[in-house]
Write a protein that holds these residues in place. Structure first.
Motif, PDB file in Angstrom:
ATOM      1  N   PHE A 108       0.829  -1.206   0.000  1.00 18.45           N
ATOM      2  CA  PHE A 108       0.000   0.000   0.000  1.00 18.45           C
ATOM      3  C   PHE A 108       0.868   1.262   0.000  1.00 18.45           C
ATOM      4  O   PHE A 108       0.519   2.263  -0.637  1.00 18.45           O
ATOM      5  CB  PHE A 108      -0.935  -0.010   1.209  1.00 18.45           C
ATOM      6  N   TRP A 109       1.995   1.237   0.744  1.00 17.63           N
ATOM      7  CA  TRP A 109       2.893   2.391   0.681  1.00 17.63           C
ATOM      8  C   TRP A 109       3.431   2.559  -0.739  1.00 17.63           C
ATOM      9  O   TRP A 109       3.494   3.672  -1.267  1.00 17.63           O
ATOM     10  CB  TRP A 109       4.058   2.217   1.649  1.00 17.63           C
TER      11      TRP A 109
ATOM     12  N   ALA B  25       2.052   1.597  -3.499  1.00 19.66           N
ATOM     13  CA  ALA B  25       0.985   2.066  -4.384  1.00 19.66           C
ATOM     14  C   ALA B  25       0.852   3.581  -4.334  1.00 19.66           C
ATOM     15  O   ALA B  25       0.596   4.235  -5.355  1.00 19.66           O
ATOM     16  CB  ALA B  25      -0.338   1.407  -3.997  1.00 19.66           C
ATOM     17  N   ALA B  26       1.043   4.154  -3.138  1.00 15.32           N
ATOM     18  CA  ALA B  26       0.904   5.601  -2.982  1.00 15.32           C
ATOM     19  C   ALA B  26       2.115   6.366  -3.498  1.00 15.32           C
ATOM     20  O   ALA B  26       1.997   7.558  -3.822  1.00 15.32           O
ATOM     21  CB  ALA B  26       0.680   5.934  -1.506  1.00 15.32           C
ATOM     22  N   ASN B  27       3.273   5.717  -3.583  1.00 17.53           N
ATOM     23  CA  ASN B  27       4.511   6.423  -3.941  1.00 17.53           C
ATOM     24  C   ASN B  27       5.200   5.890  -5.191  1.00 17.53           C
ATOM     25  O   ASN B  27       6.260   6.385  -5.564  1.00 17.53           O
ATOM     26  CB  ASN B  27       5.497   6.319  -2.754  1.00 17.53           C
ATOM     27  N   ARG B  28       4.578   4.905  -5.816  1.00 13.63           N
ATOM     28  CA  ARG B  28       5.221   4.210  -6.930  1.00 13.63           C
ATOM     29  C   ARG B  28       5.480   5.135  -8.127  1.00 13.63           C
ATOM     30  O   ARG B  28       6.548   5.074  -8.736  1.00 13.63           O
ATOM     31  CB  ARG B  28       4.305   3.052  -7.312  1.00 13.63           C
ATOM     32  N   GLN B  29       4.542   5.992  -8.451  1.00 16.96           N
ATOM     33  CA  GLN B  29       4.717   6.839  -9.622  1.00 16.96           C
ATOM     34  C   GLN B  29       5.909   7.779  -9.442  1.00 16.96           C
ATOM     35  O   GLN B  29       6.687   8.013 -10.380  1.00 16.96           O
ATOM     36  CB  GLN B  29       3.451   7.656  -9.913  1.00 16.96           C
ATOM     37  N   ASP B  30       6.075   8.308  -8.234  1.00 17.75           N
ATOM     38  CA  ASP B  30       7.200   9.188  -7.974  1.00 17.75           C
ATOM     39  C   ASP B  30       8.529   8.422  -8.086  1.00 17.75           C
ATOM     40  O   ASP B  30       9.498   8.941  -8.657  1.00 17.75           O
ATOM     41  CB  ASP B  30       7.071   9.784  -6.575  1.00 17.75           C
TER      42      ASP B  30
END
Length: 378
Positions: free
Chosen positions: A365-366, A368-373
């Motif tokens: 989940f972490w 998922a929230a930061n993957r694009q960056d």
């Protein structure tokens, strides 16, 4: 009366006093032993003694007027590690008097010597952990055989390092009550089970929010050690690596499929940093070299019943097609299979319930929230 010469960790007075039990009336003097040298044992946080040329001089402590009880406690502390006493002659400082005494020597070939031993370096890195471990070791005096203590010692040291970290790491109180260990009164404690893991039971009272102390209650917890959690991620290929292995928790619970999908994980060895442990575990379990480690929030996964404390990481690394395979430490009966899968597949596995390991879900989940960056800046 008995006397012994110490050259290594027992020159650390808090450790020596603890092993002796606080009731000894022995005399302690600086002393030296010629033609001998002390080296760090390779990959271990303690030294070994060996014979050297005549110019060598090994400094330490001569402890005289030891009672039979003192020697018995010292033999218990040292006895499980294949050390035996040998006669030597040391020079007492500063008057230079020669004294016949004994020193603990390791069994021949037991250890491999490394760099020259430094007591001050050991105290800075391992002193507090070793004293903490010695408390648990000496609790077994007269109850547990020395060779059994030796078998348990790696986990004893792991638990000791966990307790040291718990005392020394930041502990903010911006929302929670500013109570501390001084607000808990322990009446008694015991270990009804102690092997690789332990159970500890305490009768205690604790301060309530009213300010009054609670009644005395009986509570117990599983005592593990601090552990690392590592989810490897390749931001270029947008892949993760998860491992699969048989687990006793689901087995004892009655789970029909006690093989779990998990992140890489493992105990932090005594003297190891969480970062060092993360890299070691990745190599042991998945034959994987990690690049950058991104630390997530350390946490208790189940504080009502367990001392376990997790240090989770997202580990950036290269995950080509052939990164999956079979790993694990054979001497620990580990049989671990690794899977390299697209990140979206991991989310599908979590959604379906096939991936039902809590640390894996939190790390995913972490990510998922930061993957694009991470993908943009890789």
């Amino acid at each position: 009366m008995n006397s012994l010469f110490f050259y290594g960790t027992l020159c650390h007075r808090p450790l020596l006093d603890l092993v002796l039990g606080g009731e000894s009336t022995c005399r302690i003097s600086p002393a030296s032993l010629t033609s001998h040298v002390a080296n760090w044992v390779q990959n271990q946080p303690f030294p070994m003694i060996s014979a050297s040329d005549a110019s060598a001089r090994l400094t330490g402590l001569l402890v005289q007027d030891l009672s039979d009880q003192d020697v018995a406690r010292l033999n218990f502390y040292e006895g499980g590690f294949d050390y035996s006493l040998e006669d030597v002659e040391v020079q007492v400082e500063p008057d230079g008097i020669q004294v016949q005494t004994q020193v603990y020597f390791p069994a021949p070939g037991l250890w491999t010597p490394g760099e020259i031993w430094s007591l001050s370096d050991w105290e800075a890195q391992f002193g507090a952990m070793t004293v903490e471990a010695a408390k648990e070791v000496m609790e077994g005096y007269g109850q547990v055989a020395p060779d059994e203590i030796a078998r348990r010692f790696p986990m004893i040291r792991t638990r000791a390092a966990s307790r040291v970290r718990a005392r020394t790491e930041p502990s903010p109180t911006t929302l929670r009550v500013d109570y501390g260990s001084q607000d808990v009164s322990v009446q008694s404690r015991g270990r009804p089970y102690a092997k690789h893991f332990t159970m500890e039971e305490q009768e205690l009272s604790f301060r309530k929010y009213s300010g009054e102390m609670s009644e005395v209650v009986d509570r117990a917890a599983f005592v593990g050690g601090d552990a690392v959690i590592v989810l490897p991620y390749d931001p270029v290929r947008d892949r993760v690596l998860v491992i699969e292995q048989f687990r006793m928790g689901p087995q004892i619970r009655g789970d029909v499929r006690p093989w779990l999908l998990e992140p890489i994980a493992g105990r932090i060895d005594g003297g190891e940093t969480p970062e060092d442990s993360a890299r070691r575990e990745a190599m042991e379990e998945a034959r994987l070299e990690l690049d950058r480690l991104i630390a997530l929030t350390p946490h208790y996964p189940s504080p009502g019943a367990s001392t376990e404390f997790f240090y989770p990481f997202i580990a950036l690394c290269d995950l080509p097609d052939d990164a999956s395979g079979i790993g694990g430490v054979e001497s620990e009966a580990e049989d671990i299979r690794s899977h390299v899968i697209p990140f979206d597949h991991l989310i599908e596995l979590i959604t379906s319930g096939e991936a039902n390991c809590g640390p894996l879900i939190l790390a995913a989940f972490w990510l998922a929230a930061n993957r694009q960056d991470l993908r943009t800046h890789s």
